[in-house]
Every structure is written in structure tokens, then in C-alpha cells.
Design an enzyme around this catalytic site. Structure first.
Site, PDB file in Angstrom:
ATOM      1  N   ALA A 189     -25.087  16.398 -25.307  1.00 58.01           N
ATOM      2  CA  ALA A 189     -25.609  17.741 -25.054  1.00 58.01           C
ATOM      3  C   ALA A 189     -26.665  18.121 -26.082  1.00 58.01           C
ATOM      4  O   ALA A 189     -27.730  18.659 -25.741  1.00 58.01           O
ATOM      5  CB  ALA A 189     -24.460  18.755 -25.062  1.00 58.01           C
ATOM      6  N   TYR A 190     -26.375  17.832 -27.335  1.00 54.97           N
ATOM      7  CA  TYR A 190     -27.304  18.170 -28.419  1.00 54.97           C
ATOM      8  C   TYR A 190     -28.617  17.408 -28.282  1.00 54.97           C
ATOM      9  O   TYR A 190     -29.707  17.994 -28.353  1.00 54.97           O
ATOM     10  CB  TYR A 190     -26.635  17.864 -29.752  1.00 54.97           C
ATOM     11  CG  TYR A 190     -27.480  18.173 -30.971  1.00 54.97           C
ATOM     12  CD1 TYR A 190     -27.862  19.475 -31.262  1.00 54.97           C
ATOM     13  CD2 TYR A 190     -27.873  17.157 -31.843  1.00 54.97           C
ATOM     14  CE1 TYR A 190     -28.622  19.764 -32.386  1.00 54.97           C
ATOM     15  CE2 TYR A 190     -28.628  17.441 -32.968  1.00 54.97           C
ATOM     16  CZ  TYR A 190     -29.004  18.737 -33.230  1.00 54.97           C
ATOM     17  OH  TYR A 190     -29.764  19.022 -34.340  1.00 54.97           O
ATOM     18  N   THR A 191     -28.536  16.100 -28.067  1.00 52.22           N
ATOM     19  CA  THR A 191     -29.765  15.319 -27.982  1.00 52.22           C
ATOM     20  C   THR A 191     -30.548  15.631 -26.717  1.00 52.22           C
ATOM     21  O   THR A 191     -31.778  15.587 -26.728  1.00 52.22           O
ATOM     22  CB  THR A 191     -29.483  13.809 -28.065  1.00 52.22           C
ATOM     23  OG1 THR A 191     -28.554  13.442 -27.043  1.00 52.22           O
ATOM     24  CG2 THR A 191     -28.920  13.432 -29.419  1.00 52.22           C
ATOM     25  N   SER A 219     -30.802  18.574 -25.429  1.00 46.09           N
ATOM     26  CA  SER A 219     -31.537  19.801 -25.756  1.00 46.09           C
ATOM     27  C   SER A 219     -32.711  19.512 -26.672  1.00 46.09           C
ATOM     28  O   SER A 219     -33.791  20.112 -26.531  1.00 46.09           O
ATOM     29  CB  SER A 219     -30.596  20.832 -26.392  1.00 46.09           C
ATOM     30  OG  SER A 219     -30.230  20.481 -27.720  1.00 46.09           O
ATOM     31  N   LYS A 220     -32.538  18.571 -27.597  1.00 41.76           N
ATOM     32  CA  LYS A 220     -33.618  18.276 -28.531  1.00 41.76           C
ATOM     33  C   LYS A 220     -34.713  17.427 -27.884  1.00 41.76           C
ATOM     34  O   LYS A 220     -35.885  17.497 -28.279  1.00 41.76           O
ATOM     35  CB  LYS A 220     -33.056  17.587 -29.776  1.00 41.76           C
ATOM     36  CG  LYS A 220     -32.182  18.508 -30.626  1.00 41.76           C
ATOM     37  CD  LYS A 220     -32.939  19.756 -31.064  1.00 41.76           C
ATOM     38  CE  LYS A 220     -32.150  20.612 -32.035  1.00 41.76           C
ATOM     39  NZ  LYS A 220     -32.929  21.800 -32.490  1.00 41.76           N
TER      40      LYS A 220
END
Length: 245
Positions: free
Chosen positions: A153-155, A157-158
Site C-alpha cells: 500500500a505504501y509503495t 502510493s509513493k
């Protein structure tokens, strides 16, 4: 505080580990800094006091980075108090970790709202308000290249932040405003240490070619470069990670 500073920077997430050090570094470089915070007013105001005690110009402003009205007020604060805005350093973000199979989709929505919508909101305002010769510095992560389980999820978004950066750099053609993203590797901040054992931390540090974790000061050095002399660096993702893949 006396006099009007020549250059002004807004640092979102300025009460956090990397954001706080970036604010201190830009203040030392001669910028007036507006330190944005969401939930840590005490840390933001402490940083403001430290900068002022060192002879710098600083103030704190609160708001949700994904709320266009909050962020418009933050930009207005910078313009009203310091006369304009030259640099945006957008460090604010969240990083909940979970394997995809177990990921709560409500958490995913929160990550995308803060990290993706938040970037659109503050970058849009910066594109409208930064003065000529300015710089927009977004934040991604080297984990986009490391494929570490739990970071999907984090990557994701990035990855979106990187795409926004590359396109905005071209949309601002002729404005003399650079747009870049810094992608730090594992960095010794409270956010990084959270939920990790000493064995995990030592293993991550040992895997780096420099045999250590990064520090917020390492990242702030790159921010200082992009905010100041790096006028020919534009539309790039700069990996600040000690040589991690």
C-alpha cells in the site's frame, strides 16, 4: 525576528523525524520556514523555538495535507507572514504495513488519501503560488525498488507521487520551478523503528553497502541541494539510500 528573509520554504510533516531536520537545515541555509504539523503541535513549536533562538525565521501551521482548505490556509500563512513562497518540501505521509492478503481496505483508502491526494493538494498549491526560481520537493521511498513484503500500500502510493512529480515538472515548463522527488532508504527515525526488533534493524543496516542506516541529516543534505543550487536537476527521482538496490 527582524527583517524579511529572501527565501521561504514550507515543510509538510515538519514535526516528524525527517521533516524536522529538513526544516532546521533550510533555516540554517537562510530560509524562513513554515513547519506544518498534523498531530504533534508540541514538536513543531519546539522546532520553531529552536530556529528562532538561533536567529532564524520560523512559524508553525496545522492542517490535514489532504484537505485543500487547510493547505490553502497554510500557504496563505506563509505568504502573509513572510511575503511569498519559494520552496515546498512535502515530507508528510503515513506508512501502515500489511501483506496484501490481510490489508484492510479502509487502511488502503487512508494511505491513498494522505499520500496521494495530499501530494496533489500541496503540489497544486505550490504550482499556483511558488515564485520564479522555486523548487517543489516531494518524498517517495527506495522501497519502490526493493519489493519488501508488507509495503504494498505504501509503495503504491509513493509510485503515484513519483508519477505526479515527473508530470508536474513538465507542466511547469517556462516557470523556472524545479520539481523532484527524494526517495530515502531505511532511515533512523521513530517511524522506521516502530514494530521492528533489534535483529531486524541490525540486519537492514548491515545489508546496506555503507553498513548503516541513513539519518535524517543525510536526507536533509539532499533537500538543501534541491532547494538551493540544483537548478539543472528537474523531473527526477533522487535515491538517497547509501547504495541500496
Amino acid at each position: 525576528m527582524s527583517g524579511t528573509p529572501e527565501r521561504v520554504a514550507i515543510i509538510t510533516g515538519g514535526s516528524g523525524g525527517i521533516g524536522r531536520v529538513c526544516a532546521q537545515r533550510l533555516a540554517a541555509d537562510g530560509f524562513a520556514v513554515v513547519i506544518h504539523y498534523a498531530g504533534h503541535r508540541d514538536r513543531a513549536e519546539q522546532t520553531v523555538r529552536e530556529i528562532r533562538e538561533s536567529g532564524g525565521h520560523a512559524l508553525a501551521g496545522h492542517g490535514d495535507v489532504a484537505d485543500e482548505h487547510d493547505m490553502a490556509a497554510l500557504f496563505t500563512l506563509a505568504q502573509t507572514e513572510f511575503g511569498g513562497i519559494d520552496v515546498l518540501v512535502h515530507t508528510a505521509g503515513i506508512m501502515p504495513l500489511s501483506p496484501i492478503a490481510q490489508l484492510d481496505l479502509g487502511v488502503l483508502d487512508e494511505v491513498l488519501r494522505t499520500n496521494v491526494r495530499g501530494t496533489f493538494v500541496v503540489d497544486q498549491l505550490a504550482a499556483r503560488h511558488l515564485r520564479e526560481g522555486g523548487a517543489i520537493i516531494n518524498f517517495s521511498t527506495s522501497v519502490t525498488r526493493l519489493q519488501i513484503p508488507g509495503y504494498a500500500a505504501y509503495t503504491a502510493s509513493k509510485g503515484a507521487v513519483e508519477a505526479v512529480t515527473l508530470i508536474l515538472a513538465r507542466e511547469l515548463r517556462g516557470r523556472d520551478i524545479t520539481v523532484n522527488t527524494i526517495a530515502p532508504g531505511p532511515t533512523a527515525t521513530p517511524l522506521f523503528f516502530e514494530g521492528k526488533s533489534r535483529e531486524q534493524i541490525d540486519g537492514i543496516a548491515a545489508a546496506n553497502p555503507m553498513a548503516r542506516l541513513g539519518t535524517p541529516e543525510d536526507t536533509a543534505e539532499a533537500v538543501s541541494f534541491l532547494a538551493g543550487p540544483a537548478r539543472w536537476v528537474n523531473g527526477q527521482v533522487l535515491y538517497v539510500n547509501g547504495g541500496a538496490a
